[in-house]
Design a protein around this motif. Structure first.
Motif, mmCIF file in Angstrom:
data_model
loop_
_atom_site.group_PDB
_atom_site.id
_atom_site.type_symbol
_atom_site.label_atom_id
_atom_site.label_comp_id
_atom_site.label_asym_id
_atom_site.label_seq_id
_atom_site.Cartn_x
_atom_site.Cartn_y
_atom_site.Cartn_z
ATOM 1 N N THR A 1 0.830 -1.206 0.000
ATOM 2 C CA THR A 1 0.000 0.000 0.000
ATOM 3 C C THR A 1 0.861 1.250 0.000
ATOM 4 N N GLN B 1 2.566 2.778 -3.250
ATOM 5 C CA GLN B 1 1.811 3.581 -4.219
ATOM 6 C C GLN B 1 2.369 5.008 -4.284
ATOM 7 N N GLN C 1 2.651 -7.867 -8.794
ATOM 8 C CA GLN C 1 1.401 -7.269 -9.254
ATOM 9 C C GLN C 1 0.206 -8.140 -8.868
ATOM 10 N N GLN D 1 -2.960 -6.989 -6.596
ATOM 11 C CA GLN D 1 -4.358 -7.112 -6.998
ATOM 12 C C GLN D 1 -5.193 -7.766 -5.903
ATOM 13 N N ARG D 2 -4.580 -8.684 -5.170
ATOM 14 C CA ARG D 2 -5.301 -9.300 -4.042
ATOM 15 C C ARG D 2 -5.609 -8.274 -2.960
ATOM 16 N N GLN D 3 -4.814 -7.221 -2.937
ATOM 17 C CA GLN D 3 -5.006 -6.163 -1.942
ATOM 18 C C GLN D 3 -5.669 -4.922 -2.567
ATOM 19 N N ASN D 4 -6.274 -5.141 -3.752
ATOM 20 C CA ASN D 4 -6.974 -4.069 -4.468
ATOM 21 C C ASN D 4 -6.042 -2.919 -4.862
ATOM 22 N N ILE D 5 -4.803 -3.292 -5.218
ATOM 23 C CA ILE D 5 -3.827 -2.297 -5.668
ATOM 24 C C ILE D 5 -3.349 -2.688 -7.062
ATOM 25 N N GLU D 6 -3.515 -1.799 -8.016
ATOM 26 C CA GLU D 6 -2.988 -2.033 -9.363
ATOM 27 C C GLU D 6 -1.599 -1.400 -9.433
#
Length: 321
Positions: free
Chosen positions: A120, A123, A142, A146-151
């Motif tokens: 997180t 970012q 990556q 994505q599992r942590q809602n981060i692209e």
């Protein structure tokens, strides 16, 4: 036995089934500064080849691509490469196969005083990425994002470059973090930099508990079938060499010049990470885990890394008769 640095012309003149006297000749293409040279050197320095049933010839390679070309042209019998490439080549009709060499993988590293503790906090930062956009560590990072809602592909400023250059960029505070190959990450750790995640931890957080070596010895199945005793003995002796490097300070001291590390902190960290990568277990569960990784990499790379095959090819992993 002295290792032979053989001219390319001579290498091409040798057949892939050549014999050295009454012994099978094994020609290995090795990167000039690759870590595989550590255990190849230990084979010599520990006299492990004295009674071997094969003759070993080391042919230096300038880069990984040169090794693949040498294997394809039958200038060498064996290289160190990854099983993704093996599967892709098998899908095209080749009979290459893979046997694990090391579990050690890359790592995400930041300065010791960096506020970055999690993905997180990555970012908005500048991230150095070794190996380019299709690097397996970057693709799997990556997937974890994505599992942590981060692209992550959109969330970070990507800086691609050669591994040593990226280390310099981090040292000079021009980037905020780097995901680099394990030995370059280890050199940073020796200087006090902090590892956030390594490849194994990324896989664990993706739900894959089994270790899956990214690198291994790659050779033709047909060649191995003709020389089963020789290849089995080679693999056994190289594993013994690696164990000695990890168990014996005396053995390790003999190959320190090959590490190009001038200080003891770097030498010790390289040894620690190298030894953590010893393959202790390799079976069906590990190979099934590789299929899961294959599917992740296929999706994330849009087939660019894996090729168009929907599944990991049968025979990718060498099975002894």
């Amino acid at each position: 036995m002295k290792f032979k640095l053989t001219l390319w012309l001579f290498a091409f003149l040798l057949s892939s089934t050549g014999m050295a006297g009454d012994k099978t000749l094994i020609r290995i293409g090795a990167l000039a500064f690759g870590t595989v040279n550590w255990e190849l050197a230990a084979l010599n320095k520990e006299n492990l080849l004295a009674n071997a049933g094969f003759e070993l010839q080391i042919i230096p390679m300038a880069n990984p691509q040169a090794g693949k070309i040498a294997l394809q042209s039958k200038a060498v019998d064996l290289i160190v490469s990854d099983w993704i490439w093996v599967s892709r080549m098998r899908a095209g009709g080749s009979d290459y196969t893979f046997y694990p060499y090391s579990n050690t993988s890359g790592a995400l590293v930041v300065p010791a005083d960096s506020p970055i503790q999690t993905l997180t906090e990555l970012q908005g930062k500048k991230l150095g990425i070794a190996g380019g956009e299709l690097d397996k560590n970057w693709l799997l990072l990556q997937a974890l994002g994505q599992r942590q809602n981060i692209e992550l592909d959109d969330a970070v400023t990507k800086v691609y470059g050669a591994p040593p250059l990226l280390n310099q960029q981090l040292l000079q505070q021009r980037i905020d973090a780097v995901i680099n190959y394990w030995h370059f990450a280890a050199r940073l750790e020796a200087k006090g930099f902090r590892q956030i995640l390594d490849g194994a931890e990324i896989l664990r957080q993706l739900g894959i508990e089994e270790q899956v070596p990214s690198l291994g010895y790659v050779f033709r199945q047909s060649w191995a079938n003709r020389h089963q005793q020789a290849i089995a003995e080679f693999l056994q002796l190289t594993a013994e060499a690696k164990d000695r490097l990890c168990r014996s300070d005396t053995t390790w001291a003999k190959i320190i010049p090959l590490t190009k590390a001038k200080d003891s902190a770097t030498q010790d960290m390289l040894r620690q990470r190298y030894c953590e990568g010893r393959v202790q277990k390799w079976g069906k569960a590990n190979q099934l885990a590789a299929e899961k990784i294959y599917q992740l990499l296929r999706r994330l790379s849009g087939n660019k890394l894996t090729g168009s095959s929907e599944q990991l090819q049968a025979g990718t992993f060498w099975q002894r008769d």
